[in-house]
Enzyme design. Structure first.
Site, PDB file in Angstrom:
ATOM      1  N   ASN A 186      27.077  37.679  51.459  1.00  0.00           N
ATOM      2  CA  ASN A 186      26.232  37.340  51.361  1.00  0.00           C
ATOM      3  C   ASN A 186      24.125  37.134  50.753  1.00  0.00           C
ATOM      4  OD1 ASN A 186      27.815  35.123  49.491  1.00  0.00           O
ATOM      5  ND2 ASN A 186      28.417  34.159  51.725  1.00  0.00           N
ATOM      6  N   HIS A 239      24.239  37.076  37.541  1.00  0.00           N
ATOM      7  CA  HIS A 239      23.932  37.085  39.369  1.00  0.00           C
ATOM      8  C   HIS A 239      23.849  38.254  40.229  1.00  0.00           C
ATOM      9  CE1 HIS A 239      26.254  36.152  42.627  1.00  0.00           C
ATOM     10  NE2 HIS A 239      27.053  37.135  43.027  1.00  0.00           N
ATOM     11  N   ARG A 280      31.834  37.202  57.457  1.00  0.00           N
ATOM     12  CA  ARG A 280      32.161  36.924  55.887  1.00  0.00           C
ATOM     13  C   ARG A 280      30.412  36.199  55.155  1.00  0.00           C
ATOM     14  NH1 ARG A 280      36.639  35.606  51.742  1.00  0.00           N
ATOM     15  NH2 ARG A 280      35.551  36.216  49.793  1.00  0.00           N
ATOM     16  N   LYS A 288      34.149  45.689  51.199  1.00  0.00           N
ATOM     17  CA  LYS A 288      34.888  44.028  51.310  1.00  0.00           C
ATOM     18  C   LYS A 288      36.458  43.762  51.877  1.00  0.00           C
ATOM     19  CE  LYS A 288      34.924  39.996  48.747  1.00  0.00           C
ATOM     20  NZ  LYS A 288      34.525  38.787  47.675  1.00  0.00           N
ATOM     21  N   LYS A 301      37.447  34.273  47.351  1.00  0.00           N
ATOM     22  CA  LYS A 301      36.645  33.247  46.672  1.00  0.00           C
ATOM     23  C   LYS A 301      36.422  32.582  45.121  1.00  0.00           C
ATOM     24  CE  LYS A 301      32.564  33.722  50.140  1.00  0.00           C
ATOM     25  NZ  LYS A 301      31.351  33.687  50.407  1.00  0.00           N
ATOM     26  N   ARG A 361      49.811  22.203  42.129  1.00  0.00           N
ATOM     27  CA  ARG A 361      49.118  22.485  44.008  1.00  0.00           C
ATOM     28  C   ARG A 361      49.533  23.903  44.153  1.00  0.00           C
ATOM     29  NH1 ARG A 361      51.660  17.222  44.590  1.00  0.00           N
ATOM     30  NH2 ARG A 361      50.159  15.666  44.988  1.00  0.00           N
ATOM     31  N   GLU A 406      35.359  32.797  56.337  1.00  0.00           N
ATOM     32  CA  GLU A 406      34.129  32.716  56.161  1.00  0.00           C
ATOM     33  C   GLU A 406      33.479  32.360  57.232  1.00  0.00           C
ATOM     34  OE1 GLU A 406      31.510  33.426  52.570  1.00  0.00           O
ATOM     35  OE2 GLU A 406      30.193  32.345  54.067  1.00  0.00           O
ATOM     36  N   HIS A 417      21.739  36.302  48.334  1.00  0.00           N
ATOM     37  CA  HIS A 417      22.697  35.277  48.178  1.00  0.00           C
ATOM     38  C   HIS A 417      21.588  33.893  47.652  1.00  0.00           C
ATOM     39  CE1 HIS A 417      25.110  37.959  46.561  1.00  0.00           C
ATOM     40  NE2 HIS A 417      26.423  37.485  46.213  1.00  0.00           N
ATOM     41  N   GLU A 468      25.442  44.789  43.318  1.00  0.00           N
ATOM     42  CA  GLU A 468      26.990  43.869  44.771  1.00  0.00           C
ATOM     43  C   GLU A 468      27.111  45.128  45.505  1.00  0.00           C
ATOM     44  OE1 GLU A 468      26.690  41.083  45.805  1.00  0.00           O
ATOM     45  OE2 GLU A 468      27.418  39.605  43.696  1.00  0.00           O
ATOM     46  N   HIS A 476      21.545  32.843  44.652  1.00  0.00           N
ATOM     47  CA  HIS A 476      21.430  31.494  44.210  1.00  0.00           C
ATOM     48  C   HIS A 476      20.347  30.642  43.563  1.00  0.00           C
ATOM     49  CE1 HIS A 476      26.151  31.926  45.659  1.00  0.00           C
ATOM     50  NE2 HIS A 476      25.678  33.040  44.568  1.00  0.00           N
TER      51      HIS A 476
HETATM   52  P1  NAD Z   1      30.834  37.084  33.486  1.00  0.00           P
HETATM   53  O1  NAD Z   1      32.088  37.066  33.783  1.00  0.00           O
HETATM   54  O2  NAD Z   1      30.064  36.474  32.975  1.00  0.00           O
HETATM   55  O3  NAD Z   1      31.000  39.118  33.561  1.00  0.00           O
HETATM   56  C1  NAD Z   1      29.605  39.433  32.232  1.00  0.00           C
HETATM   57  C2  NAD Z   1      29.759  39.541  30.889  1.00  0.00           C
HETATM   58  O4  NAD Z   1      30.431  40.958  30.494  1.00  0.00           O
HETATM   59  C3  NAD Z   1      29.894  38.034  30.323  1.00  0.00           C
HETATM   60  O5  NAD Z   1      29.510  38.247  28.506  1.00  0.00           O
HETATM   61  C4  NAD Z   1      32.094  39.129  29.371  1.00  0.00           C
HETATM   62  O6  NAD Z   1      32.673  38.500  28.560  1.00  0.00           O
HETATM   63  C5  NAD Z   1      31.000  40.153  29.639  1.00  0.00           C
HETATM   64  N1  NAD Z   1      31.922  41.659  30.175  1.00  0.00           N
HETATM   65  C6  NAD Z   1      33.223  41.634  30.729  1.00  0.00           C
HETATM   66  N2  NAD Z   1      33.940  41.940  30.619  1.00  0.00           N
HETATM   67  C7  NAD Z   1      33.547  42.827  29.833  1.00  0.00           C
HETATM   68  C8  NAD Z   1      34.141  44.280  29.012  1.00  0.00           C
HETATM   69  N3  NAD Z   1      34.576  45.068  29.859  1.00  0.00           N
HETATM   70  N4  NAD Z   1      33.458  44.908  27.694  1.00  0.00           N
HETATM   71  C9  NAD Z   1      32.173  43.997  27.559  1.00  0.00           C
HETATM   72  N5  NAD Z   1      31.297  42.992  27.947  1.00  0.00           N
HETATM   73  C10 NAD Z   1      32.970  42.365  28.972  1.00  0.00           C
HETATM   74  O7  NAD Z   1      30.136  37.940  35.206  1.00  0.00           O
HETATM   75  P2  NAD Z   1      30.101  39.131  36.347  1.00  0.00           P
HETATM   76  O8  NAD Z   1      29.521  39.681  36.443  1.00  0.00           O
HETATM   77  O9  NAD Z   1      31.293  39.904  36.256  1.00  0.00           O
HETATM   78  O10 NAD Z   1      30.412  37.501  37.294  1.00  0.00           O
HETATM   79  C11 NAD Z   1      29.347  37.029  37.937  1.00  0.00           C
HETATM   80  C12 NAD Z   1      30.403  35.357  38.391  1.00  0.00           C
HETATM   81  O11 NAD Z   1      31.146  35.734  39.310  1.00  0.00           O
HETATM   82  C13 NAD Z   1      29.151  34.455  38.937  1.00  0.00           C
HETATM   83  O12 NAD Z   1      29.844  33.165  38.681  1.00  0.00           O
HETATM   84  C14 NAD Z   1      29.377  34.958  40.101  1.00  0.00           C
HETATM   85  O13 NAD Z   1      28.972  33.330  41.257  1.00  0.00           O
HETATM   86  C15 NAD Z   1      30.891  35.343  40.791  1.00  0.00           C
HETATM   87  N6  NAD Z   1      31.262  36.488  41.822  1.00  0.00           N
HETATM   88  C16 NAD Z   1      31.562  35.282  42.416  1.00  0.00           C
HETATM   89  C17 NAD Z   1      32.350  36.032  43.750  1.00  0.00           C
HETATM   90  C18 NAD Z   1      33.181  35.242  44.490  1.00  0.00           C
HETATM   91  O14 NAD Z   1      33.831  36.588  45.343  1.00  0.00           O
HETATM   92  N7  NAD Z   1      34.332  35.006  44.307  1.00  0.00           N
HETATM   93  C19 NAD Z   1      31.552  37.269  44.278  1.00  0.00           C
HETATM   94  C20 NAD Z   1      30.099  37.686  43.671  1.00  0.00           C
HETATM   95  C21 NAD Z   1      29.688  36.806  42.430  1.00  0.00           C
HETATM   96  N1  GLY Z   2      30.789  37.555  47.593  1.00  0.00           N
HETATM   97  C1  GLY Z   2      30.988  37.323  48.374  1.00  0.00           C
HETATM   98  C2  GLY Z   2      31.871  36.843  49.495  1.00  0.00           C
HETATM   99  O1  GLY Z   2      33.126  36.701  48.489  1.00  0.00           O
HETATM  100  O2  GLY Z   2      32.208  36.648  50.768  1.00  0.00           O
END
Ligand code: NAD
Ligand code: GLY
Length: 362
Positions: free
Chosen positions: A244, A264, A240, A226, A142, A120, A236, A247, A184, A251
């Site tokens: 998006n 992404h 917030r 942010k 998020k 939890r 949100e 997005h 982003e 998405h």
């Molecule tokens: P990811 O986590 O898939 O990383 C991209 C690639 O880079 C992967 O293959 C990873 O293993 C590799 N990698 C990571 N760090 C590295 C490094 N230092 N050197 C070499 N390779 C490395 O993708 P991302 O772009 O980091 O994140 C995308 C995800 O984030 C999506 O699922 C998206 O929905 C999510 N997201 C969430 C939020 C939020 O607010 N929580 C906001 C935007 C995106």
């Molecule tokens: N990436 C959108 C948010 O964090 O609200």
């Protein structure tokens, strides 16, 4: 090093941004007060940075349980979550054992969801290693996973206690992943920070060349934007949603093309061009504005043409967007370049025209 704060009262937390932070035990000490922590990472990031983090933790007397997941957006699902729960239970991790996400947004989002739900709720630390995760996903709480029917559909708001962005980790990032993060970064300029957008137009080549000072500036300015939005509207209910921009379309692209086939940020870039096109059709921004936006994404080496999923498929996928209210889609659109709004009643005819600009894959 630069330190920013996400202001959420008692749950406020720092974002440290700088070079060599992975080796600075003092930054972790406060958030890891006990003798054990669990690090969640993946098969790509582990060989690069896991040992360094373990050594840093050891230097303050902290041993670590490690969970190494398969790499990729296709693994951002409930099966992979179970691998994390299994490892934590097998190793008898307790409520006071912090979970540390070491990796990009996929690792951060999944680890955060586990932190929100395991026993939890356990303490959570973000160590983002991609540009995208340093400028966006590690900040704001998020967390979650994808569902076969839609992106990020299962999740929780759960804030970390600390974000540690070591900008040196970006040196090993592939070029297309760097570009994905830039989508982003550009987003913040478009929705609320015109001077930053202008700075990006002047400095895009430096960012692509991984100029350290330029990257640090872009990360800090993005995180500042942010942090302000999250502090004002954590869950949100209003502002917030502006984060998006692009997005809803993006998405749909990610999910419609099969998770992992479009990054992404690539979906966000092409999706933002669609949002700009729709904003122009509503008479809010000009054709020159749309072309200015396209040019900046193109310079960041991001796609600006959305794939042709078919109008009906787009509408179907977008109908699952988290902003849907009373069955009606809501869009983040541009009133001006540098000022976004959420708009509910978009005429279907205009939306369809925007969706028709999607091009078949070459
Ligand atoms: P990811 O986590 O898939 O990383 C991209 C690639 O880079 C992967 O293959 C990873 O293993 C590799 N990698 C990571 N760090 C590295 C490094 N230092 N050197 C070499 N390779 C490395 O993708 P991302 O772009 O980091 O994140 C995308 C995800 O984030 C999506 O699922 C998206 O929905 C999510 N997201 C969430 C939020 C939020 O607010 N929580 C906001 C935007 C995106
Ligand atoms: N990436 C959108 C948010 O964090 O609200």
């Amino acid at each position: 090093m630069q330190t920013l704060t996400v202001g959420l009262g008692e749950r406020s937390y720092p974002i440290h941004i700088g070079s060599g932070l992975l080796d600075q035990a003092s930054l972790l000490q406060h958030a890891v007060p006990k003798k054990r922590a669990a690090i969640v990472t993946n098969t790509t990031v582990a060989p690069l940075y896991l040992e360094r983090l373990q050594l840093t933790l050891q230097s303050i007397g902290v041993s670590s349980v490690t969970v190494i997941l398969p790499d990729g957006e296709i693994y951002k699902n409930s099966d992979t979550l179970n691998l994390i729960y299994d490892a934590l239970l097998t190793n008898r991790c307790e409520r006071s054992t912090p979970l540390i996400a070491l990796g990009g947004g996929v690792i951060g989002d999944m680890t955060g969801f586990v932190a929100a739900t395991y026993l939890r709720g356990v303490p959570f630390i973000q160590i983002p290693t991609t540009l995208l995760s340093q400028v966006d996903s590690s900040v704001g709480g998020k967390t979650g996973i994808n569902h076969p029917l839609g992106k990020n559909m299962i999740g929780a708001f759960y804030q970390p206690q600390l974000v540690l962005a070591d900008t040196d980790t970006l040196n090993t990032l592939p070029d297309n992943e760097l570009a994905s993060g830039l989508a982003e970064v550009i987003k913040y300029g478009l929705i609320r920070d015109l001077p930053f957008l202008e700075w990006l137009e002047l400095n895009m080549d430096k960012l692509l060349a991984r100029d350290t000072a330029a990257l640090q500036y872009a990360i800090a300015r993005s995180c500042q934007n942010k942090a302000e939005v999250v502090a004002a509207d954590e869950r949100e209910t209003g502002e917030r949603a502006l984060l998006n921009l692009g997005h809803t379309f993006g998405h749909a692209i990610e999910s419609g093309m099969g998770f992992g086939n479009w990054l992404h940020g690539e979906g966000v870039a092409a999706g933002t061009v669609m949002a700009a096109d729709l904003s122009q059709r509503l008479g809010w921004i000009s054709a020159q504005d749309v072309s200015r936006i396209r040019t900046l994404f193109e310079r960041a080496r991001l796609p600006v043409e959305a794939p042709d999923l078919g109008v009906e498929k787009y509408l179907d996928l977008m109908g699952l967007d988290k902003k849907v209210e009373g069955g009606k889609m809501r869009f983040v659109l541009l009133k001006q370049v540098g000022r976004a709004v959420v708009q509910g009643d978009v005429p279907e005819k205009l939306l369809r025209q925007t969706l028709e600009i999607a091009k078949p894959e070459p």
